[in-house]
Write a protein that holds these residues in place. Structure first.
Motif, mmCIF file in Angstrom:
data_model
loop_
_atom_site.group_PDB
_atom_site.id
_atom_site.type_symbol
_atom_site.label_atom_id
_atom_site.label_comp_id
_atom_site.label_asym_id
_atom_site.label_seq_id
_atom_site.Cartn_x
_atom_site.Cartn_y
_atom_site.Cartn_z
ATOM 1 N N ASN A 116 0.825 -1.216 0.000
ATOM 2 C CA ASN A 116 0.000 0.000 0.000
ATOM 3 C C ASN A 116 0.857 1.262 0.000
ATOM 4 O O ASN A 116 0.533 2.235 -0.680
ATOM 5 C CB ASN A 116 -0.962 0.007 1.181
ATOM 6 N N HIS A 117 1.947 1.238 0.750
ATOM 7 C CA HIS A 117 2.814 2.417 0.841
ATOM 8 C C HIS A 117 3.668 2.598 -0.405
ATOM 9 O O HIS A 117 3.799 3.709 -0.930
ATOM 10 C CB HIS A 117 3.704 2.323 2.080
ATOM 11 N N GLU A 118 4.285 1.523 -0.894
ATOM 12 C CA GLU A 118 5.262 1.627 -1.976
ATOM 13 C C GLU A 118 4.679 1.456 -3.378
ATOM 14 O O GLU A 118 5.286 1.903 -4.350
ATOM 15 C CB GLU A 118 6.390 0.605 -1.778
ATOM 16 N N MET A 119 3.530 0.793 -3.492
ATOM 17 C CA MET A 119 2.950 0.534 -4.807
ATOM 18 C C MET A 119 1.607 1.228 -4.993
ATOM 19 O O MET A 119 1.139 1.381 -6.109
ATOM 20 C CB MET A 119 2.766 -0.976 -5.032
ATOM 21 N N GLY A 120 0.969 1.620 -3.903
ATOM 22 C CA GLY A 120 -0.363 2.190 -4.001
ATOM 23 C C GLY A 120 -1.400 1.078 -4.071
ATOM 24 O O GLY A 120 -1.111 -0.088 -3.802
ATOM 25 N N TRP A 121 -2.600 1.446 -4.448
ATOM 26 C CA TRP A 121 -3.685 0.477 -4.475
ATOM 27 C C TRP A 121 -3.436 -0.567 -5.554
ATOM 28 O O TRP A 121 -3.083 -0.250 -6.686
ATOM 29 C CB TRP A 121 -5.018 1.195 -4.728
ATOM 30 N N VAL A 122 -3.601 -1.845 -5.200
ATOM 31 C CA VAL A 122 -3.517 -2.947 -6.155
ATOM 32 C C VAL A 122 -4.782 -3.788 -6.024
ATOM 33 O O VAL A 122 -5.501 -3.692 -5.038
ATOM 34 C CB VAL A 122 -2.248 -3.817 -5.933
ATOM 35 N N ASN A 123 -5.046 -4.614 -7.008
ATOM 36 C CA ASN A 123 -6.279 -5.406 -7.013
ATOM 37 C C ASN A 123 -6.261 -6.569 -6.039
ATOM 38 O O ASN A 123 -7.300 -6.939 -5.493
ATOM 39 C CB ASN A 123 -6.577 -5.896 -8.426
ATOM 40 N N SER A 124 -5.075 -7.172 -5.845
ATOM 41 C CA SER A 124 -5.001 -8.276 -4.885
ATOM 42 C C SER A 124 -3.574 -8.457 -4.395
ATOM 43 O O SER A 124 -2.617 -8.135 -5.093
ATOM 44 C CB SER A 124 -5.515 -9.587 -5.508
ATOM 45 N N ILE A 125 -3.476 -8.973 -3.169
ATOM 46 C CA ILE A 125 -2.197 -9.348 -2.563
ATOM 47 C C ILE A 125 -2.377 -10.763 -2.038
ATOM 48 O O ILE A 125 -3.254 -11.023 -1.215
ATOM 49 C CB ILE A 125 -1.810 -8.403 -1.411
ATOM 50 N N THR A 126 -1.554 -11.677 -2.530
ATOM 51 C CA THR A 126 -1.669 -13.084 -2.170
ATOM 52 C C THR A 126 -0.315 -13.604 -1.716
ATOM 53 O O THR A 126 0.684 -13.402 -2.411
ATOM 54 C CB THR A 126 -2.165 -13.912 -3.378
ATOM 55 N N LEU A 127 -0.271 -14.261 -0.567
ATOM 56 C CA LEU A 127 0.953 -14.900 -0.097
ATOM 57 C C LEU A 127 0.870 -16.376 -0.462
ATOM 58 O O LEU A 127 0.032 -17.107 0.073
ATOM 59 C CB LEU A 127 1.105 -14.729 1.414
ATOM 60 N N SER A 128 1.719 -16.782 -1.403
ATOM 61 C CA SER A 128 1.689 -18.158 -1.865
ATOM 62 C C SER A 128 2.992 -18.507 -2.574
ATOM 63 O O SER A 128 3.526 -17.696 -3.335
ATOM 64 C CB SER A 128 0.518 -18.364 -2.839
ATOM 65 N N LYS A 129 3.458 -19.716 -2.343
ATOM 66 C CA LYS A 129 4.603 -20.212 -3.095
ATOM 67 C C LYS A 129 4.194 -20.476 -4.540
ATOM 68 O O LYS A 129 4.981 -20.303 -5.459
ATOM 69 C CB LYS A 129 5.125 -21.503 -2.444
#
Length: 192
Positions: A116-129
């Motif tokens: 949120n701070h470095e890229m701004g609004w994005v559509n999704s954030i997923t933590l996955s290998k």
């Protein structure tokens, strides 16, 4: 328009630099093994060259650092104009998806804050290998194995060149910078 995916560590974020700074702050005696905190990793598992370090210790230290807000909460982007470039892609009608291999609940909050701070609004954030969990048309990655898997699944994945991954994919699948990646997308999507 296109669905664009991004990995973070080693791709958009100077992970090695941030982690080494954390280690030096906690273990000053490691200075002889980390002579230049700003040096890029030369190998994928660079920390294995440190005495008494293995993958388990690395993961434990990452979790501790994340819980102390000393890792994943911070980290310098490779590109100082990252936010503007990501938001320009959004304004062009592309959707932006961050899929990164971070493994703990502590990492999740930190990742969301950093993005949120470095890229701004994005559509999704997923933590996955598994980088294929969010379907993308394009993907920027620093792990060659992930590039192959993404391409096998129909994604135009590109490897961002780093010292530890040079020559691991065909040259036409690699880029040197975020700008190179964006140009590939713009060239291919402007004709459709």
């Amino acid at each position: 328009m296109a669905r664009i995916g991004f990995d973070l560590d080693g791709c958009l974020v100077h992970f090695t630099r941030t982690f080494q700074a954390y280690v030096l702050g906690k273990y000053p005696e490691m200075a002889e093994h980390i002579p230049d905190v700003n040096a890029e990793a030369e190998t994928w598992d660079w920390f294995l060259a440190w005495p008494d370090w293995d993958r388990d210790r690395f993961c434990i230290e990452m979790d501790i650092a994340s819980s102390r807000k000393e890792l994943f909460w911070i980290g310098e982007p490779y590109d100082p104009d990252l936010k503007q470039k990501i938001q320009k892609l959004r304004k062009q009608g592309h959707t932006i998806h961050v899929i990164t291999h971070r493994f703990s609940e502590r990492s999740s909050d930190a990742t969301h804050q950093w993005v949120n701070h470095e890229m701004g609004w994005v559509n999704s954030i997923t933590l996955s290998k598994d980088k294929t969990v969010v379907p993308c048309d394009y993907f920027l990655e620093d792990n060659a194995d992930n590039v192959y898997v993404l391409r096998e699944n129909g994604t135009r994945a590109f490897l961002i060149n780093r010292a530890y991954n040079l020559g691991l994919v065909p040259a036409e699948w690699s880029v040197n910078t975020l700008d190179d990646f964006i140009l590939r997308i713009e060239d291919e999507t402007s004709s459709t």
